[in-house]
Scaffold this active site. Structure first.
Site, short mmCIF file in Angstrom:
data_model
loop_
_atom_site.label_atom_id
_atom_site.label_comp_id
_atom_site.label_asym_id
_atom_site.label_seq_id
_atom_site.Cartn_x
_atom_site.Cartn_y
_atom_site.Cartn_z
N ASP A 274 32.71 9.27 -10.02
CA ASP A 274 34.23 9.28 -9.33
C ASP A 274 34.43 7.97 -9.18
OD1 ASP A 274 36.03 10.62 -6.66
OD2 ASP A 274 36.61 9.98 -8.78
N SER A 275 35.52 7.32 -9.05
CA SER A 275 35.98 5.85 -9.30
C SER A 275 35.58 5.18 -7.86
CB SER A 275 37.29 5.69 -9.73
OG SER A 275 38.19 6.61 -9.22
N GLY B 9 37.45 5.36 -4.84
CA GLY B 9 38.96 5.12 -4.04
C GLY B 9 38.78 6.13 -3.00
N GLY C 273 44.76 14.48 -6.13
CA GLY C 273 45.50 14.76 -5.36
C GLY C 273 45.58 16.07 -4.77
N ASP D 3 34.56 20.28 -9.84
CA ASP D 3 33.43 19.97 -8.97
C ASP D 3 33.74 20.21 -7.48
OD1 ASP D 3 35.23 17.29 -8.24
OD2 ASP D 3 33.92 17.55 -6.99
N CYS E 238 21.02 39.62 -8.77
CA CYS E 238 20.92 38.04 -9.03
C CYS E 238 19.41 37.58 -9.40
CB CYS E 238 21.28 37.08 -7.71
SG CYS E 238 21.33 35.40 -8.19
N CYS F 125 18.19 34.35 -9.81
CA CYS F 125 17.72 32.95 -9.19
C CYS F 125 16.47 33.28 -8.49
CB CYS F 125 18.81 32.59 -8.13
SG CYS F 125 18.98 32.92 -6.47
N CYS G 108 16.64 35.28 -4.94
CA CYS G 108 16.71 36.59 -4.96
C CYS G 108 15.78 37.28 -5.55
CB CYS G 108 18.21 36.83 -5.67
SG CYS G 108 19.58 36.34 -5.04
N HIS H 115 20.45 29.35 -4.96
CA HIS H 115 21.10 30.61 -5.10
C HIS H 115 22.61 30.29 -5.50
CE1 HIS H 115 22.90 34.44 -4.59
NE2 HIS H 115 23.87 33.92 -4.05
N1 LIG Z 1 39.12 9.79 -7.70
C1 LIG Z 1 39.64 10.90 -7.07
N2 LIG Z 1 38.62 11.82 -6.40
C2 LIG Z 1 39.17 13.09 -5.86
C3 LIG Z 1 38.27 13.74 -5.19
C4 LIG Z 1 36.75 13.53 -5.27
C5 LIG Z 1 36.04 14.26 -6.48
C6 LIG Z 1 34.56 13.66 -6.69
C7 LIG Z 1 34.17 13.36 -7.81
C8 LIG Z 1 32.78 12.89 -8.05
C9 LIG Z 1 31.93 13.05 -7.10
C10 LIG Z 1 32.23 13.37 -5.66
C11 LIG Z 1 33.61 13.83 -5.55
C12 LIG Z 1 38.89 14.75 -4.53
N3 LIG Z 1 38.00 15.87 -3.85
C13 LIG Z 1 38.94 16.88 -3.53
N4 LIG Z 1 40.05 16.43 -3.81
C14 LIG Z 1 40.04 15.35 -4.49
C15 LIG Z 1 41.05 14.47 -5.25
C16 LIG Z 1 40.70 13.20 -5.78
C17 LIG Z 1 41.41 12.36 -6.41
O1 LIG Z 1 42.65 12.43 -6.43
N5 LIG Z 1 41.14 11.16 -6.72
#
Ligand SMILES: Nc1nc2c(CCc3ccccc3)c3nc[nH]c3cc2c(=O)[nH]1
Length: 373
Positions: free
Chosen positions: A93-94, A96, A217, A267, A305, A307, A310, A336
């Protein structure tokens, strides 16, 4: 192994799709569930155990790794794959989103975000350019644009302003990402629960052009009904031939509902985090192993299961080690839950390929008794 990044769609069943993302580090079967390895580990799991659950790809976190041990140190040590001994694809993830949910003293401007580390209070800055640099230093195979995810509820003007900032940051992310064959940059759609803003965001991202597209979002407290209402239209605004990643989702029925609406990747920390709190997901519903009713129960968590938890342990044993706060409790319950989430994904991939997704979904919901299991 392919030397480039590509997405092959194999079959559709309604809006649901199944296919394969090819990367130089290996293939990702879709629909895919991606375990979260925030601080260079999927908590309580060895990397080979994560693979044994059926995961093709896992997630890392720019925010956590930039603070500790820093992206530069991981780069000097050979990159995140070598550092954590996971040689298959990694998506990062980036940063932010985590800044807004974890860091202190945040300041948001057009340039980016400055904040204080939740670990030691040190000052840091994240911009689209710095986020791309960190994710490159980590060696991430799938890089996420630097975006702003507004906390809900928020009024329409705030959501529109935030989405348009994220689109300007997407442009800067694309420019800073550069030319990295075999690596992918994914755009992130914003726009809250506003259909027109979602469409405006998708059009902006398509005009820039990305190797994949995320629906951001969501999973920020809006609830399943509102999320599904948004997913009834949002994925359709995105290119048909590129992967669609729904960020942060979710519970098993969220995941099934998202795939049904055209999502390819998801994820969530739920299976791993809840495993550590004793919450167990099974095909018959959810149970909590700390409940006294398990103390003498010789049965496995789930008879069907395969795993290690289990196959080799009783509920009585798992209740005991949870109550005793033994480390093996987190290991077995996490394994699990991750195994069960991957079983759901494998079941959906097979059903979509066979054109039997509706029957599979009906069976999935029928098996989930309410109450104690
Ligand atoms: N960049 C970004 N990440 C989000 C995540 C984290 C996912 C994530 C990625 C990689 C590692 C951990 C978490 C969100 N989690 C729940 N809702 C989310 C919305 C956004 C979003 O709008 N933008």
């Amino acid at each position: 192994m392919s030397e480039r990044f590509s997405f092959d769609l194999h079959a559709r069943d309604g809006k649901a799709r199944t296919g394969v993302i090819q990367t130089p580090r290996g293939a990702v079967r879709t629909p895919a569930f991606m375990p979260v390895g925030t601080a260079a580990t999927v908590k309580a799991m060895m990397p080979e155990s994560v693979r044994a659950t059926g995961a093709d790809i896992l997630l890392g976190n720019t925010y956590h790794l930039m603070l500790r041990p820093t992206a530069e140190r991981i780069d000097r040590l050979g990159g995140l794959h070598k550092f954590m001994n996971w040689e298959r694809p990694i998506l990062t993830d980036s940063g932010g989103f985590q800044v807004m949910s974890l860091a202190g003293l945040r300041k948001l401007t057009e340039k980016g975000v400055t904040f204080k580390s939740h670990i030691d209070g040190s000052k840091h800055e994240l911009t689209p350019e710095r986020s791309m640099e960190i994710q490159r230093l980590l060696g991430s195979d799938i890089v996420m644009c630097f975006d702003e995810c507004p906390a809900l509820p928020a009024d329409r003007d705030r959501i529109a302003e935030s989405m348009r900032l994220s689109m300007r940051w997407a442009e800067r992310s694309r420019a800073a990402f550069g030319d990295r064959p075999g690596h992918a940059l994914f755009g992130i759609m914003q726009g809250g629960l506003e259909q027109d803003l979602r469409e405006e965001s998708a059009e902006a991202l398509k005009a820039i052009g990305f190797e994949g597209y995320a629906v951001g979002g969501l999973a920020v407290g809006e609830g399943q009904e509102a999320m599904f209402d948004c997913l009834d239209y949002a994925p359709g605004f995105l290119p048909e031939d590129k992967p669609r990643y729904l960020m942060g989702v979710g519970k098993p029925d969220d995941i099934v509902g998202a795939v049904k609406r055209g999502i390819d990747m998801m994820d969530c920390v739920l299976p791993s985090r809840s495993g550590r709190t004793g919450q167990v997901f099974t095909r018959h519903g959810v149970l909590n192993i700390k409940n006294a009713r398990h103390i003498d129960d010789p049965r496995p968590l789930d008879e069907a299961c395969t795993c290690p938890a289990c196959r080799n342990f009783s509920r009585a044993y798992l209740h005991h080690v949870f109550r005793s706060q033994e480390i093996i409790s987190s290991m077995l319950l996490t394994w699990h839950n991750l195994h069960y989430f991957q079983e759901i994904m494998a079941g959906m991939r097979e059903a979509i390929a066979a054109g039997t997704f509706a029957a599979w979904e009906a069976d999935f919901h029928a098996g989930r008794a309410q109450g104690d299991i």
